[in-house]
Design an enzyme around this catalytic site. Sequence first.
Site, PDB file in Angstrom:
ATOM      1  N   CYS A   1      17.098 -85.777   3.190  1.00 42.61           N
ATOM      2  CA  CYS A   1      16.087 -85.566   2.147  1.00 42.61           C
ATOM      3  C   CYS A   1      16.690 -85.939   0.812  1.00 42.61           C
ATOM      4  CB  CYS A   1      15.613 -84.113   2.123  1.00 42.61           C
ATOM      5  SG  CYS A   1      14.271 -83.843   0.943  1.00 42.61           S
TER       6      CYS A   1
ATOM      7  N   GLU B   1      16.743 -83.744  13.678  1.00 37.11           N
ATOM      8  CA  GLU B   1      16.605 -82.521  14.469  1.00 37.11           C
ATOM      9  C   GLU B   1      15.144 -82.076  14.557  1.00 37.11           C
ATOM     10  OE1 GLU B   1      20.927 -80.475  14.345  1.00 37.11           O
ATOM     11  OE2 GLU B   1      19.684 -79.974  12.640  1.00 37.11           O
TER      12      GLU B   1
ATOM     13  N   CYS C   1      15.132 -72.259   9.239  1.00 35.42           N
ATOM     14  CA  CYS C   1      14.678 -73.022   8.067  1.00 35.42           C
ATOM     15  C   CYS C   1      15.856 -73.436   7.201  1.00 35.42           C
ATOM     16  CB  CYS C   1      13.803 -72.160   7.163  1.00 35.42           C
ATOM     17  SG  CYS C   1      12.300 -71.610   7.889  1.00 35.42           S
TER      18      CYS C   1
HETATM   19  N1  SAH Z   1      10.659 -80.610   2.381  1.00 36.46           N
HETATM   20  C1  SAH Z   1       9.633 -79.729   2.729  1.00 36.46           C
HETATM   21  C2  SAH Z   1       9.640 -79.292   4.171  1.00 36.46           C
HETATM   22  C3  SAH Z   1      10.957 -78.974   4.806  1.00 36.46           C
HETATM   23  S1  SAH Z   1      11.803 -77.546   4.276  1.00 36.46           S
HETATM   24  C4  SAH Z   1       9.641 -78.527   1.809  1.00 36.46           C
HETATM   25  O1  SAH Z   1      10.591 -78.340   1.074  1.00 36.46           O
HETATM   26  O2  SAH Z   1       8.649 -77.808   1.815  1.00 36.46           O
HETATM   27  C5  SAH Z   1      10.936 -76.209   5.093  1.00 36.46           C
HETATM   28  C6  SAH Z   1      11.058 -74.863   4.385  1.00 36.46           C
HETATM   29  O3  SAH Z   1      12.370 -74.278   4.551  1.00 36.46           O
HETATM   30  C7  SAH Z   1      10.845 -74.964   2.895  1.00 36.46           C
HETATM   31  O4  SAH Z   1      10.009 -73.949   2.405  1.00 36.46           O
HETATM   32  C8  SAH Z   1      12.226 -74.813   2.367  1.00 36.46           C
HETATM   33  O5  SAH Z   1      12.211 -74.427   1.045  1.00 36.46           O
HETATM   34  C9  SAH Z   1      12.808 -73.781   3.290  1.00 36.46           C
HETATM   35  N2  SAH Z   1      14.271 -73.733   3.257  1.00 36.46           N
HETATM   36  C10 SAH Z   1      15.131 -74.723   2.945  1.00 36.46           C
HETATM   37  N3  SAH Z   1      16.412 -74.291   3.014  1.00 36.46           N
HETATM   38  C11 SAH Z   1      16.360 -72.994   3.388  1.00 36.46           C
HETATM   39  C12 SAH Z   1      17.382 -72.015   3.676  1.00 36.46           C
HETATM   40  N4  SAH Z   1      18.670 -72.304   3.595  1.00 36.46           N
HETATM   41  N5  SAH Z   1      16.965 -70.777   4.055  1.00 36.46           N
HETATM   42  C13 SAH Z   1      15.652 -70.506   4.175  1.00 36.46           C
HETATM   43  N6  SAH Z   1      14.663 -71.398   3.932  1.00 36.46           N
HETATM   44  C14 SAH Z   1      15.006 -72.629   3.540  1.00 36.46           C
HETATM   45 FE1  SF4 Z   2      14.151 -81.553   0.912  1.00 38.61          FE
HETATM   46 FE2  SF4 Z   2      15.216 -79.253   1.723  1.00 38.61          FE
HETATM   47 FE3  SF4 Z   2      14.053 -79.429  -0.691  1.00 38.61          FE
HETATM   48 FE4  SF4 Z   2      12.516 -79.492   1.541  1.00 38.61          FE
HETATM   49  S1  SF4 Z   2      13.776 -77.766   0.833  1.00 38.61           S
HETATM   50  S2  SF4 Z   2      12.381 -80.839  -0.284  1.00 38.61           S
HETATM   51  S3  SF4 Z   2      13.918 -80.597   2.944  1.00 38.61           S
HETATM   52  S4  SF4 Z   2      15.905 -80.525  -0.028  1.00 38.61           S
END
Ligand code: SAH
Ligand code: SF4
Length: 373
Positions: free
Chosen positions: A115, A95, A344
């Site tokens: 991931c 996505e 996010c």
């Molecule tokens: N793997 C990387 C980038 C992708 S996640 C990382 O973890 O940084 C992008 C952002 O969305 C991250 O800060 C992650 O912690 C946040 N995120 C993941 N799940 C979420 C959720 N359910 N609600 C809000 N933010 C979330």
């Molecule tokens: Fe992976 Fe989601 Fe953790 Fe980012 S927040 S490292 S996408 S499991």
Amino acid sequence: MDDTSKTNLLNLDQLAMQQFFIELGEKSFRGTQVFQWIHQHGVTDVTQMTNLSKVCQQRILEHCTFDVPQIAHDQQSVDGTRKWLMRLADGNNIETVFIPEDDRGTLCISSQVGCALNCTFCSTGAMGFNRNLTTAEIIGQIWVARKALNDHDKDSQNKKITNVVMMGMGEPLLNYDPVIRAMSIMMSDHGYNLSKYRVTLSTSGVVPKMYDLAKDSECALAVSLHAARDELRNELVPINKKYPIKELIAACKMFFADQPRRKITFEYTMLKGVNDTMLDAKQMAVLLKGVPAKVNLIPFNPFPDTKYECSERDHIVRFKNILVNAGINTQIRKTRGDDINAACGQLVGNFVDRTMRSKRILEKRSQGVAAHA
Ligand code: SAH
Ligand code: SF4
């Protein structure tokens, strides 16, 4: 020659493209021209590359492909956010999200199919992992999004995609080389010409790779913190067990050491009753002392079967005020596209999980249903 032995030109950064054209028997500047056609003008039909000789066009047809992901599904939110499900050649789907705002347009792209890291509040993590994306599949998301937004070949003042964040599916630092190459194409003036301030990599804290990144790219950095003490972070972001907070903060202090005006964005998802007490905020303020930091508080975006809830709005504001009073620039991130699950942590794509994690979740779910029946 069949297609599998051909080179997908979307996999090559500018230098590699020049090298490749020398190997084809052409001058290196031909590589730059083709690079510009693909990324600046959005052209992949060789016959439209009008400044190439017929011989050169023929060589390209013989030895190269221009493969990008295909749009499998296109959704638009009431707030203008667009989400594309993109199908890859092997049938996996990822996505990509476009978030338009008054002063910018941000494209959120994926770096992996799923991931492997399993942060407890993230639906991508819950879906498991299949494989890394290639450079072509990463940069291809921008190429395809620009086409869909009709954003190619506009003068640079009117670009719709002005920023790229590596915040979609996957942990970009666990797919290091393809991500570095794709970001270099984004920042190249013959490519997408995005400034180093407008290409952001977000990591959950793969500390050794942060040291490499500081050398290999000039991109902006976001770090997913979510807890200011190891005990809680071990639970929320399990990679913390391998690279604890002290090591993460040391890497953050190093990251922009030679660029004193740049700051790291710390992302902190607000989980009700889990990481949102005023003590948590105070500990975070202490932790970030001496770190060039700004903070983004992300209201938790729910997904099916999650055990978490989002903190109340006024609670998030109080949390923010503690950080602001400690002198830390803190914003509350606007939730965008949640009606189409584009916010996010809500990106799941559609792919075969190789970790069996999603199967375990489904089993648990069906046992739960049986227990309630
Ligand atoms: N793997 C990387 C980038 C992708 S996640 C990382 O973890 O940084 C992008 C952002 O969305 C991250 O800060 C992650 O912690 C946040 N995120 C993941 N799940 C979420 C959720 N359910 N609600 C809000 N933010 C979330
Ligand atoms: Fe992976 Fe989601 Fe953790 Fe980012 S927040 S490292 S996408 S499991």
